[in-house]
Write an enzyme that holds these catalytic residues in place. Structure first.
Site, mmCIF file in Angstrom:
data_model
loop_
_atom_site.group_PDB
_atom_site.id
_atom_site.type_symbol
_atom_site.label_atom_id
_atom_site.label_comp_id
_atom_site.label_asym_id
_atom_site.label_seq_id
_atom_site.Cartn_x
_atom_site.Cartn_y
_atom_site.Cartn_z
ATOM 1 N N GLU A 174 42.093 57.403 59.697
ATOM 2 C CA GLU A 174 42.719 57.526 61.017
ATOM 3 C C GLU A 174 42.021 56.552 61.967
ATOM 4 O O GLU A 174 40.792 56.554 62.087
ATOM 5 C CB GLU A 174 42.564 58.971 61.521
ATOM 6 C CG GLU A 174 43.191 59.172 62.878
ATOM 7 C CD GLU A 174 43.725 60.596 63.088
ATOM 8 O OE1 GLU A 174 43.840 61.354 62.111
ATOM 9 O OE2 GLU A 174 44.047 60.927 64.242
ATOM 10 N N ASN A 217 40.366 65.650 61.949
ATOM 11 C CA ASN A 217 41.634 66.317 61.627
ATOM 12 C C ASN A 217 41.518 66.613 60.130
ATOM 13 O O ASN A 217 41.999 65.863 59.298
ATOM 14 C CB ASN A 217 42.822 65.407 61.926
ATOM 15 C CG ASN A 217 42.880 65.059 63.413
ATOM 16 O OD1 ASN A 217 42.663 65.912 64.257
ATOM 17 N ND2 ASN A 217 43.149 63.805 63.721
ATOM 18 N N LYS A 294 36.697 70.107 64.951
ATOM 19 C CA LYS A 294 37.702 69.894 65.991
ATOM 20 C C LYS A 294 38.611 71.113 65.938
ATOM 21 O O LYS A 294 39.291 71.335 64.930
ATOM 22 C CB LYS A 294 38.491 68.621 65.701
ATOM 23 C CG LYS A 294 39.711 68.396 66.593
ATOM 24 C CD LYS A 294 40.403 67.061 66.284
ATOM 25 C CE LYS A 294 41.601 66.818 67.175
ATOM 26 N NZ LYS A 294 42.226 65.500 66.935
ATOM 27 N N GLU A 298 44.785 69.089 70.042
ATOM 28 C CA GLU A 298 45.858 68.251 69.498
ATOM 29 C C GLU A 298 46.514 68.892 68.268
ATOM 30 O O GLU A 298 46.746 68.236 67.264
ATOM 31 C CB GLU A 298 45.322 66.864 69.145
ATOM 32 C CG GLU A 298 44.824 66.092 70.355
ATOM 33 C CD GLU A 298 44.440 64.646 70.061
ATOM 34 O OE1 GLU A 298 43.964 64.381 68.952
ATOM 35 O OE2 GLU A 298 44.622 63.805 70.962
ATOM 36 N N ARG A 331 33.208 70.055 68.743
ATOM 37 C CA ARG A 331 33.706 69.032 69.673
ATOM 38 C C ARG A 331 34.333 69.644 70.939
ATOM 39 O O ARG A 331 35.008 70.668 70.863
ATOM 40 C CB ARG A 331 34.743 68.135 68.985
ATOM 41 C CG ARG A 331 34.166 67.358 67.838
ATOM 42 C CD ARG A 331 35.236 66.548 67.143
ATOM 43 N NE ARG A 331 35.492 65.252 67.710
ATOM 44 C CZ ARG A 331 36.703 64.757 67.937
ATOM 45 N NH1 ARG A 331 37.788 65.480 67.721
ATOM 46 N NH2 ARG A 331 36.862 63.535 68.403
ATOM 47 N N ASP A 372 39.660 59.639 76.742
ATOM 48 C CA ASP A 372 39.707 59.374 75.302
ATOM 49 C C ASP A 372 39.353 57.932 74.959
ATOM 50 O O ASP A 372 40.237 57.142 74.628
ATOM 51 C CB ASP A 372 41.138 59.685 74.800
ATOM 52 C CG ASP A 372 41.200 59.759 73.287
ATOM 53 O OD1 ASP A 372 40.147 59.621 72.650
ATOM 54 O OD2 ASP A 372 42.301 59.971 72.753
ATOM 55 N N GLU A 394 29.506 61.456 71.623
ATOM 56 C CA GLU A 394 30.450 60.886 70.658
ATOM 57 C C GLU A 394 31.005 59.587 71.232
ATOM 58 O O GLU A 394 31.757 59.593 72.210
ATOM 59 C CB GLU A 394 31.589 61.861 70.341
ATOM 60 C CG GLU A 394 32.581 61.298 69.315
ATOM 61 C CD GLU A 394 33.663 62.295 68.892
ATOM 62 O OE1 GLU A 394 33.326 63.447 68.549
ATOM 63 O OE2 GLU A 394 34.846 61.914 68.933
ATOM 64 N N GLU A 400 39.909 51.594 68.506
ATOM 65 C CA GLU A 400 41.238 52.177 68.700
ATOM 66 C C GLU A 400 41.907 51.666 69.972
ATOM 67 O O GLU A 400 43.094 51.359 69.969
ATOM 68 C CB GLU A 400 41.124 53.703 68.742
ATOM 69 C CG GLU A 400 42.441 54.395 69.047
ATOM 70 C CD GLU A 400 42.337 55.913 69.071
ATOM 71 O OE1 GLU A 400 41.265 56.457 68.770
ATOM 72 O OE2 GLU A 400 43.363 56.552 69.388
ATOM 73 N N TRP A 550 50.848 62.371 77.728
ATOM 74 C CA TRP A 550 50.971 61.260 76.791
ATOM 75 C C TRP A 550 51.855 60.165 77.411
ATOM 76 O O TRP A 550 52.171 59.178 76.760
ATOM 77 C CB TRP A 550 51.540 61.722 75.442
ATOM 78 C CG TRP A 550 50.557 62.536 74.642
ATOM 79 C CD1 TRP A 550 49.238 62.706 74.932
ATOM 80 C CD2 TRP A 550 50.796 63.279 73.437
ATOM 81 N NE1 TRP A 550 48.639 63.523 73.987
ATOM 82 C CE2 TRP A 550 49.576 63.890 73.065
ATOM 83 C CE3 TRP A 550 51.929 63.504 72.642
ATOM 84 C CZ2 TRP A 550 49.445 64.696 71.918
ATOM 85 C CZ3 TRP A 550 51.805 64.299 71.508
ATOM 86 C CH2 TRP A 550 50.582 64.891 71.147
HETATM 87 C C1 BDP Z 1 42.204 60.182 69.663
HETATM 88 C C2 BDP Z 1 42.858 59.609 68.463
HETATM 89 C C3 BDP Z 1 43.220 60.623 67.434
HETATM 90 C C4 BDP Z 1 42.028 61.511 67.142
HETATM 91 C C5 BDP Z 1 41.533 62.114 68.429
HETATM 92 C C6 BDP Z 1 40.249 62.910 68.249
HETATM 93 O O1 BDP Z 1 44.007 58.906 68.881
HETATM 94 O O2 BDP Z 1 43.662 59.946 66.296
HETATM 95 O O3 BDP Z 1 42.352 62.501 66.234
HETATM 96 O O4 BDP Z 1 41.221 61.099 69.353
HETATM 97 O O5 BDP Z 1 39.212 62.397 68.656
HETATM 98 O O6 BDP Z 1 41.574 59.126 70.318
HETATM 99 O O7 BDP Z 1 40.254 64.013 67.741
#
Ligand code: BDP
Length: 706
Positions: A174, A217, A294, A298, A331, A372, A394, A400, A550
């Site tokens: 990811e 995830n 986590k 999300e 987290r 983020d 973190e 990304e 978003w």
């Molecule tokens: C975001 C990412 C996603 C991650 C999430 C996370 O887009 O892919 O799963 O953070 O940190 O920046 O859990």
């Protein structure tokens, strides 16, 4: 005929020889900063060699053997002569490795390099400390430091120094831009890729001592006996380099792979399941590091699904760890789809009320900023607010939001900006760095994690310049006081060239690269306006998405008056989550530093800024000069060409050319879009883009494969 055959034969030989020499010279980047190529300066080589006649080591166990082996290989390469490893002797002119309880350093993993009795002595309380000392000595020689600069001693400021891999079972990563995962799950445990060892060497050379192998995830598979065997095989390799493995947890694992009816953290059967699971893990991996979680974020399940809190979930896992030397990293990256809320405030709102409720083995892992991993964020307010809970940092090393492996962005200045920010948690000087290293709260648990940018590409990071981000992150976990410039220079010298002019040109390019990226993508505190989902390229116009937060219009709030998110008391009041002294820095749009301006204020297009320009003109100036500055980066790189391996040179040169083209894309997209609100011309000397907003929008669709 014979002469013809002979002639062709000898040509073929010559050709083969040439090809071999080309191949032997070509640098594919695999060796990272651990190249150990011959030092060309014969005088320096002789000086170093006079102290490297032998390597003396008494123990031959795992980590000490790694230290001796690394020194032996490194010295042989740098000095061009074999160096024997001996177990005893009274000779002088060598390197002696020793584990000694007499070493007085704050952390058992610290080391001392001294000159004693004609030898260089590397001493530490632990074998891991000796290994770090061995790498420090090699770094000393790789960066051509004089031996008289010893003695040195160094001790890590943070205890858990780790990479987080967002790697999936199916081999993908990811947000990974350097190929697939390094972990070959289908081949493990029987086949152990030699690359695991090189991964461990690279990390140990920086001081990293932990690796979370799987994505946050998470798949519940990692809690099955089959996968734990595979994880154990990797742990067996890492152990000799002082690296412990950790696993990300899928919170409903008891239900999914344990067959239980619930995963409620307060359910006795669930607790028993985790306790048994922990016992099973430690049987296979006696130095297992612990869990990263986590949860309720999300779409990932968590304790709130059962009416429990984050603390209930974290504490249950911590209790399951029992007396084992493991920890739980929980987290704080959580946010709900609240159209009226401000995502900025979400982590604080959920975690601040739980401060003081976490088990002593729990560290709450906080992303550097409140949103983020944006190109620039103010530090997360949690760092100033959780005074009864150890917090881990973190950072995201993988780019990304920083142009993937295409754009060259040196991240040390980003990391440092956050680490050096003053939270005022316990008064002046409570910097983020001192909060997470435990010195503000007087904690022994302290941790720093970086989301890895490694992958199966031969050069590990896709863009060779990305290696510098792995390097800088790792070194900062050991010592957060290191300057960005030191880190850049070390990496350049060890990886690319020691030729002073070339090294200077590249170092300068690296040091400016992050600010340049900010300017052509998100100047003055704009944030979260990148391509939807993929997080590449510009898409500030996005106003439709499954969740309000978003949508990118949610973040920039452009209208006919101005642009920016009012987070003062007249807006979302997110600023109130900071200590008053921090609020005072950012509260007033007149005095708020420009890099953070639009993070906290909705500012009129016509507003005059301290630069003497209006906001609109300033935004345009940043976009145009930022995009131009990528041209400057290309020139800097070109200057270094004679001193750099040709393959590596061409690789980065190609990426910089793409970066330049895409910087102009970002520029055009953003100025054209914001112009629809500001309704003002592009200020001289800059010119209105040749293309239209529709043209650039189409480009985004192509990238998004819509
Ligand atoms: C975001 C990412 C996603 C991650 C999430 C996370 O887009 O892919 O799963 O953070 O940190 O920046 O859990």
């Amino acid at each position: 005929m014979r002469t013809y055959v002979q002639r062709v034969g000898s040509w073929l030989c010559l050709l083969a020889g040439l090809m071999w020499s080309v191949a032997a010279n070509a640098d594919d980047g695999y060796r990272l900063w651990l190249k150990y190529d011959l030092i060309k300066d014969a005088g320096l080589r002789t000086a170093y060699a006079s102290q490297a006649g032998f390597i003396q080591v008494t123990g031959r166990s795992g980590i000490l053997a790694s230290a001796a082996g690394e020194l032996q290989a490194g010295l042989q390469g740098l000095l061009g002569k074999p160096v024997p490893v001996v177990s005893s002797g009274s000779k002088t002119g060598g390197i002696v490795l020793t584990v000694s309880q007499a070493v007085a350093l704050p952390n058992a993993e610290g080391y001392q390099l001294t000159q004693q009795g004609g030898n260089v002595v590397i001493s530490a309380k632990t074998e891991a400390g000796v290994l770090y000392g061995a790498f420090a000595l090699l770094r000393h020689l790789q960066t051509r430091q004089p031996l008289r600069n010893l003695p040195q001693s160094s001790s890590p400021k943070v205890r858990y120094r780790m990479l987080n891999h967002w790697d999936n079972v199916n081999g993908t990563i990811e947000r990974g831009y350097a190929g697939g995962t390094l972990w070959k799950w289908y081949e493990l445990p029987e086949t152990v890729d030699p690359r695991y060892r090189d991964y461990a060497r690279a990390n140990a050379s920086l001081g990293i001592n932990g690796s979370v192998l799987n994505n946050v995830n998470a798949s519940a598979r990692f809690m099955t006996a089959e996968y734990l065997q595979k994880v154990a095989a990797i742990a067996n390799v890492f152990r000799a380099y002082g690296i412990r493995v950790y696993l990300s947890v899928y919170f409903p694992a008891p239900k999914v792979v344990g067959g239980l009816k619930t995963s409620d953290p307060l359910d006795p059967q669930v607790k028993a399941w985790w306790t048994d699971k922990v016992a099973e893990i430690y049987k296979l991996i006696p130095d297992f590091g612990g869990f990263l979680v986590k949860a309720n974020s999300e779409g990932e399940p968590g304790p709130q699904d059962y009416g429990r809190t984050h603390a209930d979930g974290a504490n249950m896992l911590a209790e399951a760890l029992g007396d084992h030397d493991g920890i739980v990293l929980w987290r704080s990256f959580v946010y709900k789809a609240d159209p009226k809320g401000d995502r900025f405030k979400a982590a604080y709102e959920e975690f601040k009320p739980l401060d003081g409720q976490f088990h002593k083995k729990v560290i709450v892992q906080v992303k550097n900023g409140p949103i983020d991993f944006q190109v620039r964020e103010p530090f997360s307010p949690l760092f100033g607010a959780m005074d009864r809970t150890p917090l881990a940092m973190e950072f995201q090393i993988t780019q990304e939001y920083l142009g993937f492996a295409t754009h060259s962005v040196f991240e040390a200045p980003l990391f440092k900006e956050c680490l050096d920010s003053d939270t005022w948690q316990k008064g002046k000087g409570s910097t983020v760095a001192k909060v997470i290293d435990g010195s503000v709260g007087n904690y022994t648990l302290s941790a720093m994690a970086g989301v890895a940018n490694t992958g199966s590409d031969r050069n590990w990071t896709g863009n060779p310049m990305g290696q510098a981000n792995w390097y800088a992150f790792g070194r900062l976990t050991w010592d957060h006081t290191l300057a960005s410039e030191t880190l850049a220079r070390e990496w350049v010298n060890m990886t690319l060239t020691t030729e002073p002019k070339a090294a200077q040109a590249i170092t300068d390019m690296m040091l400016r690269s992050r600010e340049i990226y900010v300017d052509y993508t998100n100047p003055l505190g704009l944030h979260h306006i990148m391509g939807y989902g993929i997080h590449y390229g510009p898409e500030p116009w996005l106003d439709r998405a499954p969740r309000p937060d978003w949508r990118h219009t949610y973040y920039h709030r452009a209208d006919s008056i101005g642009v920016g998110f009012d987070r003062t008391a007249s807006g979302s009041n997110a600023l109130s989550q900071y200590k008053p002294e921090v609020q005072a820095q950012w509260n007033n749009p007149e005095s708020c530093p420009l890099p953070y301006l639009l993070w906290f204020h909705h500012v009129a297009w016509t507003k005059k800024l301290p630069t003497g320009r209006t906001l609109w003109d300033e935004i345009c100036t940043r976009y145009y000069t930022g995009a131009d500055a990528v041209g400057w980066m290309q020139q800097q790189w070109a200057q270094a060409k004679p001193a750099i391996d040709p393959e590596l040179y061409a690789d980065v040169a190609g990426r910089l050319a793409t970066q330049h083209r895409e910087a102009i894309w970002w520029r055009d997209a953003c100025v054209l879009y914001f112009q629809t609100f500001a309704k003002r011309p592009i200020p001289a000397p800059f010119r209105q883009p040749d293309r239209t907003l529709e043209d650039v929008k189409r480009l985004v669709d192509i990238y998004q494969m819509r």
